[in-house]
Design an enzyme around this catalytic site. Structure first.
Site, PDB file in Angstrom:
ATOM      1  N   ARG A  10      -5.608   6.481  -7.664  1.00 28.46           N
ATOM      2  CA  ARG A  10      -5.275   7.905  -7.697  1.00 28.46           C
ATOM      3  C   ARG A  10      -5.170   8.424  -9.130  1.00 28.46           C
ATOM      4  O   ARG A  10      -5.674   9.503  -9.459  1.00 28.46           O
ATOM      5  CB  ARG A  10      -3.977   8.138  -6.930  1.00 28.46           C
TER       6      ARG A  10
ATOM      7  N   LEU B  38       0.860  -1.181   0.000  1.00 30.45           N
ATOM      8  CA  LEU B  38       0.000   0.000   0.000  1.00 30.45           C
ATOM      9  C   LEU B  38       0.894   1.229   0.000  1.00 30.45           C
ATOM     10  O   LEU B  38       1.994   1.213   0.564  1.00 30.45           O
ATOM     11  CB  LEU B  38      -0.898   0.033   1.245  1.00 30.45           C
ATOM     12  N   ASP B  39       0.421   2.310  -0.621  1.00 27.61           N
ATOM     13  CA  ASP B  39       1.152   3.571  -0.569  1.00 27.61           C
ATOM     14  C   ASP B  39       1.318   4.006   0.890  1.00 27.61           C
ATOM     15  O   ASP B  39       0.503   3.671   1.756  1.00 27.61           O
ATOM     16  CB  ASP B  39       0.396   4.670  -1.318  1.00 27.61           C
ATOM     17  N   LYS B  40       2.354   4.773   1.156  1.00 23.84           N
ATOM     18  CA  LYS B  40       2.656   5.217   2.525  1.00 23.84           C
ATOM     19  C   LYS B  40       1.453   5.877   3.202  1.00 23.84           C
ATOM     20  O   LYS B  40       1.143   5.596   4.359  1.00 23.84           O
ATOM     21  CB  LYS B  40       3.838   6.184   2.501  1.00 23.84           C
TER      22      LYS B  40
END
Length: 248
Positions: A154, A54-56
């Site tokens: 996104r 997962l993205d930060k």
């Protein structure tokens, strides 16, 4: 941050964690093990194997394998698109139509490192969305991603003109403020400036649906993160003309 507070489910083969926003999935190039979920799990369990990321700034459900056999099985399940991945997010504006499919190929940005763009020569990418609540200023949306491209949701939301809220890379870094939601908002007597309700990417990994190594169907879920939930609660209270559709 205590790893026991983050664990949703643990078996001899895997551990499922509710990742906090702002924490890396794996260590960065500075190799600070304890700044990542993987590092914390290694300290706790010893061997741990990363299956997906997962993205930060994305919170929520993430699965790690505890042995090599499980790592191979779950990696192949993700790569073979046999895992259903659902996210919840706040997007800017109101999505029309309220349900839809986005199939725009994604490639690396030709100039900016770490950024992605929609491009005909990119990798096939497939996102389904459903608006759960429409507030005008923002919409609460449920996403299912059928591919696992970097920054997929996104990039696709930017493509349709409704970027994820507080997305500095693909939209705007402007935090969500109560004063933008609540009419007649006033600062508290002791407040010098308004504190944001949300100052990070408004995206949350909500559910994973998968079949385990024993052939049993599993659903792992992490409730909507508190900071995003706080915004949704205020939007439901203060948005004129809001009609409740789903209570999380």
């Amino acid at each position: 941050m205590r790893i026991n507070d983050l664990i949703i489910k643990e078996t001899p083969d895997y551990v499922i964690v509710n990742k906090p926003a702002g924490v890396l999935t794996i260590p960065d190039r500075h190799d600070n093990q304890l700044s990542s979920v993987q590092g914390l799990l290694k300290k706790h369990f010893g061997n741990i194997f990363t299956v997906h990321r997962l993205d930060k700034d994305t919170s929520g459900v993430i699965l790690f394998a505890k042995n090599e056999v499980a790592h191979k099985y779950y990696s192949q399940a993700f790569e073979g698109r046999n895992v259903q991945k659902f996210y919840l997010g706040l997007v800017n504006g109101q999505l029309v139509p309220a349900t839809g499919t986005i199939q725009e190929a994604i490639a690396e940005h030709p100039i900016t490192k770490g950024k992605m763009v929609t491009a005909k020569k990119g990798k096939a990418s497939h996102t389904d969305y459903e608006v759960l609540d429409a507030f005008g200023l923002y919409s609460l949306v449920k996403f299912q991603i059928h591919t696992g491209r970097t920054h997929q949701i996104r990039v696709h939301m930017k493509h349709v003109g409704h970027p994820i809220a507080v997305d500095e890379m693909y939209g705007t870094a402007t935090p969500v403020l109560l004063s933008a939601i609540k009419k007649g908002y006033k600062l508290g007597k002791h407040d010098v400036e308004e504190r944001p309700l949300l100052s990070r990417l408004a995206l949350h990994s909500f559910q994973l649906h998968f079949t385990d190594q024993q052939g049993e169907a599993q659903v792992a879920e992490a409730p909507l993160a508190k900071d995003i939930q706080a915004v949704v609660t205020q939007l439901r209270k203060n948005s004129s003309g809001y009609i409740p559709k789903l209570v999380l």
